[in-house]
Design a protein around this motif. Structure first.
Motif, PDB file in Angstrom:
ATOM      1  N   SER A   2       0.837  -1.191   0.000  1.00 51.65           N
ATOM      2  CA  SER A   2       0.000   0.000   0.000  1.00 51.65           C
ATOM      3  C   SER A   2       0.876   1.247   0.000  1.00 51.65           C
ATOM      4  O   SER A   2       1.927   1.272   0.628  1.00 51.65           O
ATOM      5  N   SER A  25      -5.997   7.557 -10.144  1.00 50.52           N
ATOM      6  CA  SER A  25      -6.544   6.210  -9.950  1.00 50.52           C
ATOM      7  C   SER A  25      -5.723   5.412  -8.935  1.00 50.52           C
ATOM      8  O   SER A  25      -6.295   4.701  -8.104  1.00 50.52           O
ATOM      9  N   LEU A  26      -4.401   5.550  -8.980  1.00 51.69           N
ATOM     10  CA  LEU A  26      -3.565   4.857  -7.991  1.00 51.69           C
ATOM     11  C   LEU A  26      -3.793   5.412  -6.582  1.00 51.69           C
ATOM     12  O   LEU A  26      -3.909   4.649  -5.617  1.00 51.69           O
ATOM     13  N   ARG A  28      -6.433   6.913  -5.411  1.00 48.68           N
ATOM     14  CA  ARG A  28      -7.764   6.511  -4.949  1.00 48.68           C
ATOM     15  C   ARG A  28      -7.754   5.045  -4.510  1.00 48.68           C
ATOM     16  O   ARG A  28      -8.278   4.696  -3.454  1.00 48.68           O
ATOM     17  N   ALA A  29      -7.138   4.180  -5.290  1.00 46.59           N
ATOM     18  CA  ALA A  29      -7.096   2.750  -4.984  1.00 46.59           C
ATOM     19  C   ALA A  29      -6.369   2.456  -3.674  1.00 46.59           C
ATOM     20  O   ALA A  29      -6.717   1.518  -2.966  1.00 46.59           O
ATOM     21  N   HIS A  30      -5.373   3.271  -3.349  1.00 46.05           N
ATOM     22  CA  HIS A  30      -4.573   3.038  -2.143  1.00 46.05           C
ATOM     23  C   HIS A  30      -4.959   3.950  -0.984  1.00 46.05           C
ATOM     24  O   HIS A  30      -4.363   3.860   0.089  1.00 46.05           O
ATOM     25  N   GLY A  31      -5.884   4.843  -1.199  1.00 48.37           N
ATOM     26  CA  GLY A  31      -6.237   5.807  -0.152  1.00 48.37           C
ATOM     27  C   GLY A  31      -5.071   6.725   0.165  1.00 48.37           C
ATOM     28  O   GLY A  31      -4.905   7.186   1.290  1.00 48.37           O
ATOM     29  N   SER A  67     -12.016  12.796  -8.610  1.00 43.65           N
ATOM     30  CA  SER A  67     -11.499  11.499  -8.167  1.00 43.65           C
ATOM     31  C   SER A  67     -11.638  11.281  -6.673  1.00 43.65           C
ATOM     32  O   SER A  67     -11.359  10.191  -6.186  1.00 43.65           O
ATOM     33  N   VAL A  69      -9.710  12.509  -4.242  1.00 46.17           N
ATOM     34  CA  VAL A  69      -8.363  12.208  -3.771  1.00 46.17           C
ATOM     35  C   VAL A  69      -7.813  13.424  -3.022  1.00 46.17           C
ATOM     36  O   VAL A  69      -7.996  14.555  -3.464  1.00 46.17           O
TER      37      VAL A  69
END
Length: 110
Positions: A2, A25-26, A28-31, A67, A69
């Motif tokens: 992560s 996108s990365l 967002r996927a990893h918080g 996004s 983010v």
């Protein structure tokens, strides 16, 4: 694995939007928190790149809002020889520009 902090180098090139979207996108996927660093050289604010270079912060923040983010936006110190050192070692992941002949002289070299 992560990531907590992701850094993306931003510029006025035509491939910047794809790089930014990938970074969003990365993150967002990893918080993760995403830091965008404007690496445009002074020459980027002239000619065909000028509009994209001038609106970089606005474009980055708009993408972050879409996004959902957390972001920070920085402008690279155009006068510092080791400007990458100010940012790169604080991130878990770095998304950098690719070599591009059209960007020569418009993007800071490091």
């Amino acid at each position: 694995m992560s990531y907590k902090d992701i850094l993306v180098f931003l510029d006025g090139s035509t491939d910047n939007d794809a790089r930014m979207e990938f970074a969003f996108s990365l993150a967002r996927a990893h918080g993760a928190r995403l830091t965008g660093v404007d690496v445009d050289a002074a020459a980027a604010f002239e000619g065909e790149w000028a509009e994209r270079a001038k609106s970089l912060a606005e474009t980055f923040h708009a993408g972050a809002n879409r996004s959902d983010v957390r972001v920070r936006y920085k402008i690279a110190d155009r006068d510092a020889a080791g400007w990458k050192d100010f940012y790169a070692h604080y991130a878990d992941l770095l998304i950098a520009t690719q070599p591009n002949q059209e960007a020569f002289g418009r993007v800071l070299s490091g």
